[in-house]
Design an enzyme around this catalytic site. Structure first.
Site, mmCIF file in Angstrom:
data_model
loop_
_atom_site.group_PDB
_atom_site.id
_atom_site.type_symbol
_atom_site.label_atom_id
_atom_site.label_comp_id
_atom_site.label_asym_id
_atom_site.label_seq_id
_atom_site.Cartn_x
_atom_site.Cartn_y
_atom_site.Cartn_z
ATOM 1 N N ASN A 126 -3.806 -16.638 8.151
ATOM 2 C CA ASN A 126 -2.311 -16.366 8.065
ATOM 3 C C ASN A 126 -1.877 -16.062 6.351
ATOM 4 O O ASN A 126 -0.718 -15.318 6.220
ATOM 5 C CB ASN A 126 -1.528 -17.201 8.746
ATOM 6 C CG ASN A 126 -0.098 -17.093 8.251
ATOM 7 O OD1 ASN A 126 0.647 -16.307 8.700
ATOM 8 N ND2 ASN A 126 0.550 -18.212 7.630
ATOM 9 N N SER B 69 0.940 -7.137 10.068
ATOM 10 C CA SER B 69 2.283 -6.733 9.846
ATOM 11 C C SER B 69 2.650 -5.293 10.296
ATOM 12 O O SER B 69 1.599 -4.641 10.684
ATOM 13 C CB SER B 69 2.453 -6.676 8.190
ATOM 14 O OG SER B 69 3.859 -5.896 7.905
ATOM 15 N N TYR C 170 0.406 -3.843 -0.193
ATOM 16 C CA TYR C 170 0.430 -4.637 0.939
ATOM 17 C C TYR C 170 0.341 -4.006 2.141
ATOM 18 O O TYR C 170 -0.344 -4.557 3.155
ATOM 19 C CB TYR C 170 2.017 -4.993 1.101
ATOM 20 C CG TYR C 170 2.031 -6.208 2.059
ATOM 21 C CD1 TYR C 170 2.049 -7.436 1.809
ATOM 22 C CD2 TYR C 170 3.130 -5.517 3.168
ATOM 23 C CE1 TYR C 170 2.417 -8.264 2.732
ATOM 24 C CE2 TYR C 170 3.364 -6.616 4.365
ATOM 25 C CZ TYR C 170 3.093 -7.756 4.174
ATOM 26 O OH TYR C 170 3.417 -8.727 5.168
ATOM 27 N N ALA D 87 -1.556 -1.316 2.837
ATOM 28 C CA ALA D 87 -3.060 -1.101 3.267
ATOM 29 C C ALA D 87 -3.579 -2.387 3.591
ATOM 30 O O ALA D 87 -4.791 -2.170 4.394
ATOM 31 C CB ALA D 87 -3.467 -0.456 1.803
ATOM 32 N N SER D 88 -3.424 -3.403 2.780
ATOM 33 C CA SER D 88 -3.977 -4.664 3.156
ATOM 34 C C SER D 88 -3.866 -4.887 4.682
ATOM 35 O O SER D 88 -4.816 -5.445 5.525
ATOM 36 C CB SER D 88 -3.615 -5.617 2.362
ATOM 37 O OG SER D 88 -2.131 -5.970 2.501
ATOM 38 N N LYS D 89 -2.565 -4.914 5.144
ATOM 39 C CA LYS D 89 -2.563 -5.242 6.535
ATOM 40 C C LYS D 89 -2.982 -4.111 7.573
ATOM 41 O O LYS D 89 -3.300 -4.376 8.781
ATOM 42 C CB LYS D 89 -0.868 -5.172 6.930
ATOM 43 C CG LYS D 89 -0.162 -6.249 5.821
ATOM 44 C CD LYS D 89 -0.744 -7.729 6.082
ATOM 45 C CE LYS D 89 -0.013 -8.737 5.652
ATOM 46 N NZ LYS D 89 -0.705 -10.236 6.093
ATOM 47 N N ILE E 120 10.682 -11.370 9.316
ATOM 48 C CA ILE E 120 10.833 -12.714 9.582
ATOM 49 C C ILE E 120 11.424 -13.375 8.412
ATOM 50 O O ILE E 120 10.904 -13.146 7.030
ATOM 51 C CB ILE E 120 9.812 -13.402 9.917
ATOM 52 C CG1 ILE E 120 8.654 -12.366 10.993
ATOM 53 C CG2 ILE E 120 9.725 -14.664 10.448
ATOM 54 C CD1 ILE E 120 9.360 -11.965 12.285
#
Ligand code: NAD
Length: 274
Positions: free
Chosen positions: A102, A155, A168, A170-172, A201
């Site tokens: 996580n 995400s 971010y 691309a990573s998700k 969130i």
């Protein structure tokens, strides 16, 4: 629980994860902390990994409530640390049944032409390679026992644009692909792997957004883009993680589950005001 004037009630069984052992990365704050507390309250022994010293407060809270937990101050993107965390779970608690990969960073809101190789490397290393390492070392242990559940936090930013900076997102998207490919690489092993795609969130990561909105007096507009018209809280992601960790999700595998109030279901629309 009450959030934004809405009361949310969960049925609590208190033993969904009795006798299970869970490794959770990013357990010092936000979604990871809420998941560690929830899994422990459902009977799991927890190895709580984070690079922030506040991971100790998560473990203290679990122990104060009568649960079992160990804090591990470590970098979730360092291979030795992740392999060591799996070993620690097995050594201290006898097995590893659940791994919740996580930990993540946002990478800020940097425009395309200001992005650099250094920032891409940092975001991909923590968000994607760190997730890969947790999945790999957890799966190596789980395959031996022919059971286990691996959960990864992706995400809505991994589903389409507009929810984070380029590395971010691309990573998700990479985490979603990792989950799909790993589920198939683990064919016949009894080990499941799934991703959760949270929407907005309120956590440590999004604190600046909330603080700015509160300072401007526009807090009521946060989360208005989804059909539930509110932001989410870490417990709402932790409940989905609990489902994926437990036998209740025994036939769920290789999926990316959006927990976003419905945000990812629609193209942008103009909402007609009455
Ligand atoms: P958070 O900042 O509250 O928690 C993230 C935790 O990860 C922190 O405790 C941090 O210290 C830890 N961490 C970061 N890099 C680490 C590393 N290299 N090694 C060890 N620990 C590390 O934020 P959060 O929102 O709870 O984030 C949890 C996950 O949820 C992240 O993967 C994030 O991308 C994802 N997510 C969050 C939102 C949101 O709106 N908050 C939305 C979608 C996805």
């Amino acid at each position: 629980m009450e959030t934004q004037g809405i009361r949310i009630v969960w049925e609590v069984s208190m033993n969904t994860l009795q006798g299970r052992v869970a490794l959770i990365t990013g357990a010092a704050s936000g979604i990871g902390r809420a998941s560690a507390l929830l899994f422990a309250s459902e009977g799991a022994a927890i190895v709580a990994l984070d690079r922030a010293a506040e991971v100790e407060t998560t473990v203290t809270a679990i122990r104060s409530a009568g649960g079992r937990a160990i804090a591990l101050l470590a970098d979730s993107s360092a291979e030795d640390a992740v392999a060591g965390a799996v070993d620690l779970a097995v050594r201290e608690y006898g097995s590893l049944d659940v791994c919740y990969a996580n930990a993540g960073i946002s990478g800020g809101l940097v425009p395309f032409f200001e992005e650099t190789v250094e920032r891409w490397t940092e975001v991909l290393k923590i968000n994607l390679i760190g997730t890969f390492l947790a999945a790999k070392y957890a799966a190596l242990e789980m395959v031996r026992r022919r059971r286990g559940s691996i959960i990864c936090t992706a995400s809505v930013a991994g589903l389409r644009s507009g929810a984070g900076c380029m590395p971010y997102s691309a990573s998700k998207a990479g985490v979603i692909s990792l989950v799909q490919t790993a589920a198939n690489q683990l064919t016949g092993t009894g080990v499941r792997i799934n991703a959760i795609c949270p929407g907005l969130i309120e956590t440590g990561m999004t604190r600046p957004i909330f603080e700015q909105a509160r300072a401007r007096g526009s807090e009521g507009r946060i989360g208005q883009l989804n059909p539930l018209r509110r932001f989410g809280v870490p417990d709402e992601i932790a409940q989905t993680a609990l489902f994926l960790a437990s036998d209740a999700s025994s036939y769920v595998n290789g999926q990316a589950i959006a927990v976003d109030g419905g945000l990812s279901t629609s193209h942008p629309i103009v909402i007609r005001r009455e």
